[in-house]
Design an enzyme around this catalytic site. Sequence first.
Site, PDB file in Angstrom:
ATOM      1  N   ALA A   9       0.807  -1.220   0.000  1.00 27.48           N
ATOM      2  CA  ALA A   9       0.000   0.000   0.000  1.00 27.48           C
ATOM      3  C   ALA A   9       0.838   1.267   0.000  1.00 27.48           C
ATOM      4  CB  ALA A   9      -0.920   0.008   1.223  1.00 27.48           C
ATOM      5  N   GLY A  10       2.136   1.109   0.261  1.00 25.91           N
ATOM      6  CA  GLY A  10       3.000   2.292   0.413  1.00 25.91           C
ATOM      7  C   GLY A  10       2.960   3.170  -0.830  1.00 25.91           C
ATOM      8  N   ARG A  14       9.755   7.322  -3.380  1.00 28.69           N
ATOM      9  CA  ARG A  14      11.076   7.421  -3.997  1.00 28.69           C
ATOM     10  C   ARG A  14      11.051   7.117  -5.497  1.00 28.69           C
ATOM     11  NH1 ARG A  14      13.670   3.866   0.799  1.00 28.69           N
ATOM     12  NH2 ARG A  14      11.466   3.309   0.973  1.00 28.69           N
ATOM     13  N   GLU A 159      16.035   0.317  11.644  1.00 26.32           N
ATOM     14  CA  GLU A 159      15.955   0.940  10.322  1.00 26.32           C
ATOM     15  C   GLU A 159      17.172   1.837  10.102  1.00 26.32           C
ATOM     16  OE1 GLU A 159      13.514   0.225   7.875  1.00 26.32           O
ATOM     17  OE2 GLU A 159      13.576  -1.341   9.367  1.00 26.32           O
ATOM     18  N   ARG A 337       3.648  -2.335 -39.080  1.00 24.93           N
ATOM     19  CA  ARG A 337       2.705  -1.830 -38.082  1.00 24.93           C
ATOM     20  C   ARG A 337       1.548  -2.803 -37.885  1.00 24.93           C
ATOM     21  NH1 ARG A 337       1.414   3.694 -40.492  1.00 24.93           N
ATOM     22  NH2 ARG A 337      -0.127   3.632 -38.804  1.00 24.93           N
ATOM     23  N   LYS A 355       1.288  -1.406 -43.135  1.00 21.03           N
ATOM     24  CA  LYS A 355       0.275  -1.307 -42.069  1.00 21.03           C
ATOM     25  C   LYS A 355      -0.986  -2.033 -42.499  1.00 21.03           C
ATOM     26  CE  LYS A 355      -3.046   1.255 -41.832  1.00 21.03           C
ATOM     27  NZ  LYS A 355      -4.130   2.257 -41.829  1.00 21.03           N
ATOM     28  N   TYR A 370       5.385   2.433 -49.114  1.00 15.95           N
ATOM     29  CA  TYR A 370       4.357   2.412 -48.076  1.00 15.95           C
ATOM     30  C   TYR A 370       3.164   1.596 -48.560  1.00 15.95           C
ATOM     31  CZ  TYR A 370       0.495   3.562 -45.067  1.00 15.95           C
ATOM     32  OH  TYR A 370      -0.585   3.446 -44.234  1.00 15.95           O
TER      33      TYR A 370
HETATM   34  C1  UD1 Z   1      11.406  -2.239   4.782  1.00 15.04           C
HETATM   35  C2  UD1 Z   1      11.815  -2.663   6.178  1.00 15.04           C
HETATM   36  C3  UD1 Z   1      13.329  -2.790   6.226  1.00 15.04           C
HETATM   37  C4  UD1 Z   1      13.792  -3.778   5.194  1.00 15.04           C
HETATM   38  C5  UD1 Z   1      13.288  -3.395   3.819  1.00 15.04           C
HETATM   39  C6  UD1 Z   1      13.600  -4.498   2.847  1.00 15.04           C
HETATM   40  C7  UD1 Z   1      10.193  -1.679   7.729  1.00 15.04           C
HETATM   41  C8  UD1 Z   1       9.943  -0.581   8.692  1.00 15.04           C
HETATM   42  N1  UD1 Z   1      11.376  -1.655   7.121  1.00 15.04           N
HETATM   43  O1  UD1 Z   1      11.950  -0.959   4.552  1.00 15.04           O
HETATM   44  O2  UD1 Z   1      13.759  -3.223   7.513  1.00 15.04           O
HETATM   45  O3  UD1 Z   1      15.217  -3.838   5.200  1.00 15.04           O
HETATM   46  O4  UD1 Z   1      11.870  -3.204   3.836  1.00 15.04           O
HETATM   47  O5  UD1 Z   1      13.150  -4.213   1.563  1.00 15.04           O
HETATM   48  O6  UD1 Z   1       9.330  -2.511   7.547  1.00 15.04           O
HETATM   49  N2  UD1 Z   1       3.874  -0.520   2.894  1.00 15.04           N
HETATM   50  C9  UD1 Z   1       2.524  -0.573   3.161  1.00 15.04           C
HETATM   51  N3  UD1 Z   1       1.974   0.354   4.016  1.00 15.04           N
HETATM   52  C10 UD1 Z   1       2.725   1.302   4.615  1.00 15.04           C
HETATM   53  C11 UD1 Z   1       4.120   1.348   4.342  1.00 15.04           C
HETATM   54  C12 UD1 Z   1       4.656   0.410   3.477  1.00 15.04           C
HETATM   55  O7  UD1 Z   1       1.803  -1.430   2.637  1.00 15.04           O
HETATM   56  O8  UD1 Z   1       2.158   2.096   5.364  1.00 15.04           O
HETATM   57  C13 UD1 Z   1       4.449  -1.504   1.963  1.00 15.04           C
HETATM   58  C14 UD1 Z   1       5.108  -0.844   0.795  1.00 15.04           C
HETATM   59  O9  UD1 Z   1       4.188  -0.704  -0.297  1.00 15.04           O
HETATM   60  C15 UD1 Z   1       6.227  -1.808   0.447  1.00 15.04           C
HETATM   61  C16 UD1 Z   1       6.526  -2.502   1.768  1.00 15.04           C
HETATM   62  O10 UD1 Z   1       5.445  -2.225   2.620  1.00 15.04           O
HETATM   63  O11 UD1 Z   1       5.848  -2.770  -0.513  1.00 15.04           O
HETATM   64  C17 UD1 Z   1       7.818  -2.000   2.380  1.00 15.04           C
HETATM   65  O12 UD1 Z   1       7.731  -0.603   2.557  1.00 15.04           O
HETATM   66  P1  UD1 Z   1       8.951   0.324   2.200  1.00 15.04           P
HETATM   67  O13 UD1 Z   1       8.573   1.733   2.469  1.00 15.04           O
HETATM   68  O14 UD1 Z   1       9.474  -0.002   0.851  1.00 15.04           O
HETATM   69  O15 UD1 Z   1       9.982  -0.133   3.329  1.00 15.04           O
HETATM   70  P2  UD1 Z   1      11.550  -0.014   3.297  1.00 15.04           P
HETATM   71  O16 UD1 Z   1      11.928   1.364   3.664  1.00 15.04           O
HETATM   72  O17 UD1 Z   1      12.083  -0.553   2.057  1.00 15.04           O
HETATM   73 CA    CA Z   2      11.193  -1.339   0.169  1.00 13.67          CA
END
Ligand code: UD1
Ligand code: CA
Length: 455
Positions: A9-10, A14, A159, A337, A355, A370
Amino acid sequence: MIRALVLAAGKGTRMKSALPKVLHPICGEPMLAYVLRALRDAGIDDVTVVASSELRAHLDGMGGQPLRTVIQEPQLGTGHAVQVALAELAPGEGPLLICSGDMPLVTGDLLRRALEVLASHDGGAGRAACALVTARMPLPSGFGRIVRDGDGRVRAIVEARDATQEQLAIDEMNAAIYAFDEPLLRAMLPRLSNANAQREYYLTDAVALAVAGGHAVLPVVCDDYRITLGINDRVELAAARRIINAHLCEHWMREGVTIEDPETTYLESSVMLARDVTILHNTALRGRTRIGERATIGPDSELVDALVGPRCIVRRAVITDSALGESVIVGPFAHLRPGTVLEDGVHIGNYVEVKKSRLGKGTKANHLTYLGDAQIGRNVNVGAGTVTCNYDGAHKHATKIGDDAFIGTNSSLVAPIEIGAGALTGAGAVVIRDVAPGERVVGNPARTLPSKSKA
Ligand code: UD1
Ligand code: CA
């Protein structure tokens, strides 16, 4: 039945992208699809994806098996993601595998190993709260660091953004693949805090909580850190693509395909190659492309959804959504094409664009031409510079050319038009009306040539 959570869900900030991170494609498939395949390979078929609502809209049909999704909004960290998911899932007694959607190189074997290590724990050092995958990795790295005590027991995950200088020097990383004892995990989740650099609830803090509660945390050391790589930005995306592409090239080379330069050959996972195919440098094969036995593709070619028959030769060409029979020769510098069909033995030469057209067996268009919206018979010679004038500014019109016709150099065929079998157009003819079978026309506008004199 073993259950798995995939955290996806993140925001993927980046990536700096409008597209959710786990949907970014690698070799033709979204990152997340690789993770789902690894779960299936590990024999896990009860999968819940923690998603944003934006991501959920794209999940239908992904991974080839039914997925449960739980929406996490807002996204307050990986620990919060698990809290939200477990609040929606009925409690289970068994193991719960948790991984991230951003690790496309992960294998089913590694996931299974984490589950096995948890299952085989003998109760020494207390009931195990989880098995977690770690890997030694070159520094510097943004991954969480594995903190062990003097006896080598895992104590915590720190972390990178919260680590001391000393901890940053640790080269054993958290891969973010965990096999948890679900009841113990449920008991720990309410105790996660967000007192850290990112103000997030970290799942990784569950490790220190487990240790404090007297539970064992079992490391599963993966000796190839590359399969644990998480993709956070587009530099890492490119690195993962390179690795997956190399695997695809190796697979096909072992199946009997010669790949002259794997480094500059780009394959997508859906492509199919027959034995004794040769791929020359700087060639990309994408989508549902299939190449038949003993065909040679490249150099410098891009084929998307192309069906290429046995013994074809395709050099420096771009081909999209087209089908080639046997022993067809294309290029150099040709563009096929969508909707192009070339029957056996057709030759398409330099600076030719085709095409939505079918060319019959043995037909040749070798230079500067063509052909659009054209149905062309067998053994037709299409002279250099021939153009089907298919567009009148408002509509597209069709051209038909019968078997054995001879289209002279620089003919303009103003569509809709039909050129009969065995007919001939003279050099520079501008043909604006149908030509009967065997008829010979010359000039602008083209008129019938009465005698047998040469056009
Ligand atoms: C995370 C780990 C880290 C590990 C690394 C490996 C944590 C705090 N850290 O860091 O120790 O070394 O992965 O790749 O867990 N996500 C959610 N909801 C959120 C936040 C994140 O679903 O609120 C998901 C993201 O979409 C992603 C995964 O969790 O797929 C990891 O999140 P990300 O922010 O990439 O964590 P890292 O900083 O890589
Ligand atoms: Ca990650």
